[in-house]
Design an enzyme around this catalytic site. Structure first.
Site, PDB file in Angstrom:
ATOM      1  CG  ASN A 134      42.957  39.140  41.834  1.00 40.03           C
ATOM      2  OD1 ASN A 134      42.882  39.333  42.839  1.00 40.03           O
ATOM      3  ND2 ASN A 134      43.880  38.845  41.022  1.00 40.03           N
ATOM      4  CB  ILE A 135      37.690  43.587  40.685  1.00 40.96           C
ATOM      5  CG1 ILE A 135      36.939  42.947  41.786  1.00 40.96           C
ATOM      6  CG2 ILE A 135      36.546  44.185  39.789  1.00 40.96           C
ATOM      7  CD1 ILE A 135      36.098  42.038  41.618  1.00 40.96           C
ATOM      8  CG  ASP A 138      50.909  33.409  37.446  1.00 42.89           C
ATOM      9  OD1 ASP A 138      50.865  31.977  37.474  1.00 42.89           O
ATOM     10  OD2 ASP A 138      49.966  33.995  36.663  1.00 42.89           O
ATOM     11  CG  HIS A 145      43.318  34.786  40.270  1.00 40.13           C
ATOM     12  ND1 HIS A 145      44.444  35.633  39.855  1.00 40.13           N
ATOM     13  CD2 HIS A 145      43.678  34.847  41.896  1.00 40.13           C
ATOM     14  CE1 HIS A 145      45.453  35.867  40.666  1.00 40.13           C
ATOM     15  NE2 HIS A 145      45.133  35.525  41.906  1.00 40.13           N
ATOM     16  N   GLY A 146      40.049  35.481  38.088  1.00 37.29           N
ATOM     17  CA  GLY A 146      38.880  35.371  36.950  1.00 37.29           C
ATOM     18  C   GLY A 146      37.523  35.456  37.266  1.00 37.29           C
ATOM     19  N   GLY A 147      36.988  36.361  37.963  1.00 31.63           N
ATOM     20  CA  GLY A 147      35.859  36.469  38.602  1.00 31.63           C
ATOM     21  C   GLY A 147      34.663  37.090  37.702  1.00 31.63           C
ATOM     22  CG  ASP A 186      47.221  40.717  39.594  1.00 32.26           C
ATOM     23  OD1 ASP A 186      47.109  39.786  40.373  1.00 32.26           O
ATOM     24  OD2 ASP A 186      46.367  41.019  39.017  1.00 32.26           O
ATOM     25  CG  HIS A 187      48.276  37.020  37.550  1.00 30.51           C
ATOM     26  ND1 HIS A 187      48.081  35.862  37.501  1.00 30.51           N
ATOM     27  CD2 HIS A 187      47.377  37.722  37.684  1.00 30.51           C
ATOM     28  CE1 HIS A 187      46.935  35.442  37.845  1.00 30.51           C
ATOM     29  NE2 HIS A 187      46.322  36.700  37.863  1.00 30.51           N
ATOM     30  CB  THR A 198      37.526  42.147  33.040  1.00 30.70           C
ATOM     31  OG1 THR A 198      38.663  41.191  32.777  1.00 30.70           O
ATOM     32  CG2 THR A 198      36.839  42.269  31.897  1.00 30.70           C
ATOM     33  CD  GLU A 235      45.382  39.304  34.683  1.00 34.42           C
ATOM     34  OE1 GLU A 235      45.607  40.492  35.498  1.00 34.42           O
ATOM     35  OE2 GLU A 235      44.308  39.325  33.847  1.00 34.42           O
ATOM     36  CG  HIS A 240      42.801  35.762  34.368  1.00 35.02           C
ATOM     37  ND1 HIS A 240      43.918  34.918  34.352  1.00 35.02           N
ATOM     38  CD2 HIS A 240      42.786  36.034  35.500  1.00 35.02           C
ATOM     39  CE1 HIS A 240      44.516  34.761  35.293  1.00 35.02           C
ATOM     40  NE2 HIS A 240      43.652  35.669  36.116  1.00 35.02           N
ATOM     41  CB  SER A 270      49.129  43.495  36.399  1.00 38.87           C
ATOM     42  OG  SER A 270      48.958  44.596  35.397  1.00 38.87           O
TER      43      SER A 270
END
Length: 343
Positions: free
Chosen positions: A274-275, A131, A252-254, A95-96, A277, A169, A212, A53
């Site tokens: 996306n992993i 993004d 996203h935000g899974g 990423d973002h 957290t 994020e 997220h 990111s």
């Protein structure tokens, strides 16, 4: 072939879509978390995606200058070297990246790959994310058109986020409300602007209630079945066969998602999840445990000298790497990518 060529990356995504599985896209912030991700993929016998990111790249660039491009390029070059020791294939992704950071991140990185391709080499990164979820859809897609043209010319895949993902994020935040659900009209406008592969391949981060960060079950209402509606609406608009899936979706935000929600998303065209957290916690948890258990060794308490073996970063770093790798293995199992590596 540790780092995917453009051709192999396309093959990876095609295989995922056909096989109804997705690649974990693991955010990394250091060479150590990179090794943890690579190790996890290798142990799961899964190919995968490593991503950085803007905040991760700034951290990698060092706290003296905090240069995002330096950090991203340095880690990518490092990955090209150490990745040869792992018997799997990975794609490198950024990423973002919101609008105010494009000129300091994605556009310079595109220029790096453009120069490499002009010399007959492969791009440094295999995909980049734009993004534009904080912008109007019209402005979002206008910028996406410019970036997609450059990316395609450099043999790079673009990822676009067309509607908001909730939570925060890297400084971009959205409220958790009804705007977190992409509509069929949003999807059709995206296809009209970016094509369906004819203008360059892109990954689509559509919103189906994603958030997220960390949340408890029940606090977020995910509707992965919505992805089927988006595919069906665009397929009908463009005369595609019934049941076809025009989009390559990104989840996203899974964090906190149920097995059923993930399975539904995979059935409806998700090829990348996306992993971040969960792997952050997996990395940090054993470090905290080590510090608590070895308090008088990692600190020079009451005039003592401590224990070099306990405060040596390699001691607790190995524990962190092993724990994060284990979480990556779990992610591969959840996304059905275990055992699917390209031989």
């Amino acid at each position: 072939m540790p780092i995917a060529t453009p051709e192999v990356y396309n093959e990876m995504l095609d295989r995922a879509k056909a096989g109804k599985f997705a690649y974990p896209a693991i955010n990394v912030t250091s060479t150590q978390t990179l090794h943890a991700a690579l190790r996890g993929f290798a142990e799961a016998e899964s190919d995968g995606i490593i991503q950085i990111s803007t905040g991760g790249a700034e951290f990698l660039g060092g706290q003296h200058n905090k240069d995002m491009v330096t950090g991203a390029v340095a880690l990518a070059e490092f990955a090209h070297i150490v990745g040869k020791k792992y018997d799997i294939t990975v794609a490198l992704h950024t990423d973002h990246c919101p609008k105010d950071k494009l000129d300091g991140y994605v556009r310079p990185l595109l220029a790096v790959s453009e120069e490499r391709v002009a010399r007959g080499e492969n791009p440094l990164f295999q995909s980049h994310m734009w993004d534009g979820s904080a912008e109007t859809l019209a402005d979002n897609l206008s910028i996406a058109q410019e970036l997609l043209a450059r990316a395609a010319a450099a043999k790079i895949i673009l990822e676009v986020e067309i509607t908001p993902t909730g939570g925060e994020e890297d400084g971009v935040s959205h409220e958790i409300n009804d705007s977190l659900y992409t509509t069929v009209d949003d999807a059709i406008r995206t296809a009209e602007a970016l094509g369906l592969g004819d203008k360059g391949r892109y990954l689509l981060a559509a919103s189906f209630g994603n958030v997220h960060g960390v949340y408890k079950p029940g606090n977020v209402v995910l509707r992965p079945d919505l992805l089927k509606q988006l595919n069906e609406g665009v397929a009908a608009k463009y005369g595609k066969p019934a049941g076809s899936q025009p989009f390559d979706f990104v989840f996203h935000g899974g964090s906190g998602s149920t097995a059923e929600e993930i399975a539904t998303a995979l059935e409806n065209g998700v090829v990348k999840m996306n992993i971040d957290t969960d792997t952050q916690y997996a990395f940090t948890r054993p470090v905290a445990d080590h510090m608590f258990k070895n308090y008088d060794g990692v600190l020079k308490v009451d005039g003592e000298v401590g224990s070099k073996k306990t405060y040596d970063p390699r001691t607790w770093g190995k524990l962190a790497e092993a724990s994060m790798a284990k979480r990556v293995v779990e992610a591969c199992a959840n996304l059905r990518s275990s055992g699917t590596k390209i031989k």
